[in-house]
Design a protein around this motif. Structure first.
Motif, mmCIF file in Angstrom:
data_model
loop_
_atom_site.group_PDB
_atom_site.id
_atom_site.type_symbol
_atom_site.label_atom_id
_atom_site.label_comp_id
_atom_site.label_asym_id
_atom_site.label_seq_id
_atom_site.Cartn_x
_atom_site.Cartn_y
_atom_site.Cartn_z
ATOM 1 N N ALA A 33 73.714 116.238 47.770
ATOM 2 C CA ALA A 33 72.716 115.742 49.072
ATOM 3 C C ALA A 33 71.511 116.313 49.067
ATOM 4 C CB ALA A 33 73.630 115.689 50.470
ATOM 5 N N PRO A 34 70.408 115.463 49.834
ATOM 6 C CA PRO A 34 69.168 116.187 49.820
ATOM 7 C C PRO A 34 69.285 117.176 51.103
ATOM 8 C CG PRO A 34 68.982 114.202 50.508
ATOM 9 C CD PRO A 34 70.397 114.287 49.711
ATOM 10 N N ASP A 35 68.687 118.534 51.015
ATOM 11 C CA ASP A 35 68.423 119.530 52.000
ATOM 12 C C ASP A 35 67.697 118.743 52.837
ATOM 13 O OD1 ASP A 35 70.257 120.999 50.722
ATOM 14 O OD2 ASP A 35 68.714 122.310 49.817
ATOM 15 N N ALA A 36 67.388 119.711 54.150
ATOM 16 C CA ALA A 36 66.640 119.319 55.200
ATOM 17 C C ALA A 36 65.324 119.545 54.499
ATOM 18 C CB ALA A 36 66.908 120.274 56.360
ATOM 19 N N LYS A 37 64.397 118.961 55.190
ATOM 20 C CA LYS A 37 63.139 119.177 54.685
ATOM 21 C C LYS A 37 62.531 120.684 54.771
ATOM 22 C CE LYS A 37 58.507 117.606 55.857
ATOM 23 N NZ LYS A 37 57.875 116.651 57.081
ATOM 24 N N SER A 38 62.066 121.126 53.717
ATOM 25 C CA SER A 38 61.687 122.793 53.790
ATOM 26 C C SER A 38 60.389 122.891 54.765
ATOM 27 C CB SER A 38 61.620 123.497 52.613
ATOM 28 O OG SER A 38 60.564 122.862 51.985
ATOM 29 N N ALA A 39 60.507 123.937 55.390
ATOM 30 C CA ALA A 39 59.308 124.091 56.300
ATOM 31 C C ALA A 39 57.978 124.505 55.457
ATOM 32 C CB ALA A 39 59.509 125.367 57.314
ATOM 33 N N PRO A 42 53.060 128.569 56.756
ATOM 34 C CA PRO A 42 52.077 129.076 57.867
ATOM 35 C C PRO A 42 50.705 128.761 57.611
ATOM 36 C CG PRO A 42 54.061 130.586 58.101
ATOM 37 C CD PRO A 42 54.154 129.665 56.723
ATOM 38 N N ALA A 43 50.462 129.302 56.160
ATOM 39 C CA ALA A 43 48.997 129.266 56.240
ATOM 40 C C ALA A 43 48.541 127.872 55.668
ATOM 41 C CB ALA A 43 48.801 130.365 54.822
ATOM 42 N N ASP A 44 49.190 127.152 55.119
ATOM 43 C CA ASP A 44 49.119 125.675 54.986
ATOM 44 C C ASP A 44 48.701 124.973 56.341
ATOM 45 O OD1 ASP A 44 48.951 126.143 52.326
ATOM 46 O OD2 ASP A 44 51.246 125.106 52.256
ATOM 47 N N LEU A 45 49.875 125.226 57.048
ATOM 48 C CA LEU A 45 49.758 124.496 58.609
ATOM 49 C C LEU A 45 48.424 125.100 59.211
ATOM 50 C CD1 LEU A 45 53.548 125.131 59.405
ATOM 51 C CD2 LEU A 45 52.166 123.132 58.874
ATOM 52 N N GLN A 46 48.146 126.480 59.112
ATOM 53 C CA GLN A 46 46.803 126.950 59.923
ATOM 54 C C GLN A 46 45.681 126.365 59.221
ATOM 55 O OE1 GLN A 46 46.843 128.583 62.629
ATOM 56 N NE2 GLN A 46 48.690 129.232 62.695
ATOM 57 N N SER A 47 45.817 126.061 57.888
ATOM 58 C CA SER A 47 44.308 125.626 57.094
ATOM 59 C C SER A 47 44.208 124.080 57.621
ATOM 60 C CB SER A 47 44.764 125.659 55.658
ATOM 61 O OG SER A 47 43.609 124.720 54.973
ATOM 62 N N ALA A 85 54.254 117.460 58.611
ATOM 63 C CA ALA A 85 54.411 118.487 57.959
ATOM 64 C C ALA A 85 55.325 119.365 58.999
ATOM 65 C CB ALA A 85 53.239 119.426 57.764
ATOM 66 N N LEU A 86 55.092 119.271 60.231
ATOM 67 C CA LEU A 86 56.026 119.956 61.033
ATOM 68 C C LEU A 86 57.230 119.339 61.370
ATOM 69 C CD1 LEU A 86 53.108 120.922 63.446
ATOM 70 C CD2 LEU A 86 54.299 122.717 62.166
ATOM 71 N N GLU A 87 57.434 118.136 61.297
ATOM 72 C CA GLU A 87 58.602 117.341 61.651
ATOM 73 C C GLU A 87 59.674 117.941 60.544
ATOM 74 O OE1 GLU A 87 60.133 112.997 61.096
ATOM 75 O OE2 GLU A 87 58.167 113.477 62.183
ATOM 76 N N GLY A 88 60.755 118.294 61.130
ATOM 77 C CA GLY A 88 62.075 118.546 60.446
ATOM 78 C C GLY A 88 62.248 119.908 59.661
ATOM 79 N N GLY A 89 61.116 120.632 59.773
ATOM 80 C CA GLY A 89 61.055 122.144 59.044
ATOM 81 C C GLY A 89 62.392 122.954 59.450
ATOM 82 N N SER A 90 63.214 123.613 58.671
ATOM 83 C CA SER A 90 64.223 124.131 58.843
ATOM 84 C C SER A 90 64.066 125.669 58.153
ATOM 85 C CB SER A 90 65.357 123.564 58.321
ATOM 86 O OG SER A 90 66.487 124.571 58.669
ATOM 87 N N CYS A 91 64.491 126.599 58.949
ATOM 88 C CA CYS A 91 64.533 127.900 58.462
ATOM 89 C C CYS A 91 65.897 128.325 57.940
ATOM 90 C CB CYS A 91 63.897 128.950 59.317
ATOM 91 S SG CYS A 91 64.931 129.296 60.790
ATOM 92 N N GLY A 92 66.843 127.399 57.638
ATOM 93 C CA GLY A 92 68.243 127.645 57.397
ATOM 94 C C GLY A 92 68.928 128.142 58.342
ATOM 95 N N MET A 93 68.805 128.159 59.499
ATOM 96 C CA MET A 93 69.817 128.863 60.407
ATOM 97 C C MET A 93 70.931 127.849 60.436
ATOM 98 S SD MET A 93 69.049 131.684 61.289
ATOM 99 C CE MET A 93 70.138 132.007 62.617
ATOM 100 N N ASP A 94 70.681 126.549 60.551
ATOM 101 C CA ASP A 94 71.705 125.588 60.869
ATOM 102 C C ASP A 94 72.535 125.489 59.516
ATOM 103 O OD1 ASP A 94 69.754 124.761 58.899
ATOM 104 O OD2 ASP A 94 70.009 122.537 59.342
#
Length: 161
Positions: A33-39, A42-47, A85-94
């Motif tokens: 099953a596909p994983d949650a969208k990876s985050a 931060p450098a890309d988001l700031q750019s 890009a921000l939607e659904g990002g996960s750091c893996g805590m779930d």
């Protein structure tokens, strides 16, 4: 060859063939099953946010309504990309919570540390702090996007009047 070895040989060969047929990561991942969208980084988001601000500045400085409209269209598209890009990002805590429950670690009493925990922090890492930092970055970027949207709307309304 004795009967026990003869029985296991076809099974071993079948599993070996299956494992060998999935040598590429894409082939192997195909049945998971596909994983949650990876985050995103931060450098890309700031750019991206810098690009969004520049597009709004271009729209504000535009001398013609056609140039302003074009810059506002680009600005809106860039904001949508940033939101995607921000939607659904996960750091893996779930995933960690699910793993804890599967291991029986989720069945602790309130105020009681889970096995492998020391004073509420996981031993061997600061994953929770990393997730906190990522979430803080996302909230700040979303606040910036909200400000950009308000200014975008002000410019769009100004052209109508």
């Amino acid at each position: 060859m004795n009967a026990a070895k003869a029985m296991w040989l076809p099974i071993f060969l079948a599993f070996s063939a299956i494992a060998a047929s999935q040598t590429l990561p894409d082939e192997h991942a195909g049945h998971h099953a596909p994983d949650a969208k990876s985050a995103p980084a931060p450098a890309d988001l700031q750019s991206n946010m810098t690009k969004i601000r520049a597009l709004l500045a271009t729209a504000e400085k535009a001398k013609t309504s056609a140039a302003r409209d074009q810059a506002l269209d680009q600005h809106l598209a860039a904001m949508r990309e940033q939101l995607d890009a921000l939607e659904g990002g996960s750091c893996g805590m779930d995933k960690m919570d699910k793993m804890d429950k599967m291991k029986g670690m989720g069945d602790t009493k309130p105020g009681e540390d889970k096995p492998g925990m020391k004073g509420g922090m996981a031993m061997g890492g600061d994953k929770m702090m990393m997730c906190h930092t990522m979430m803080e970055t996302r909230v700040n970027l979303l606040a910036g996007l909200l400000g950009q949207m308000v200014r975008h709307e002000e410019l769009a309304r100004a052209k109508r009047h």
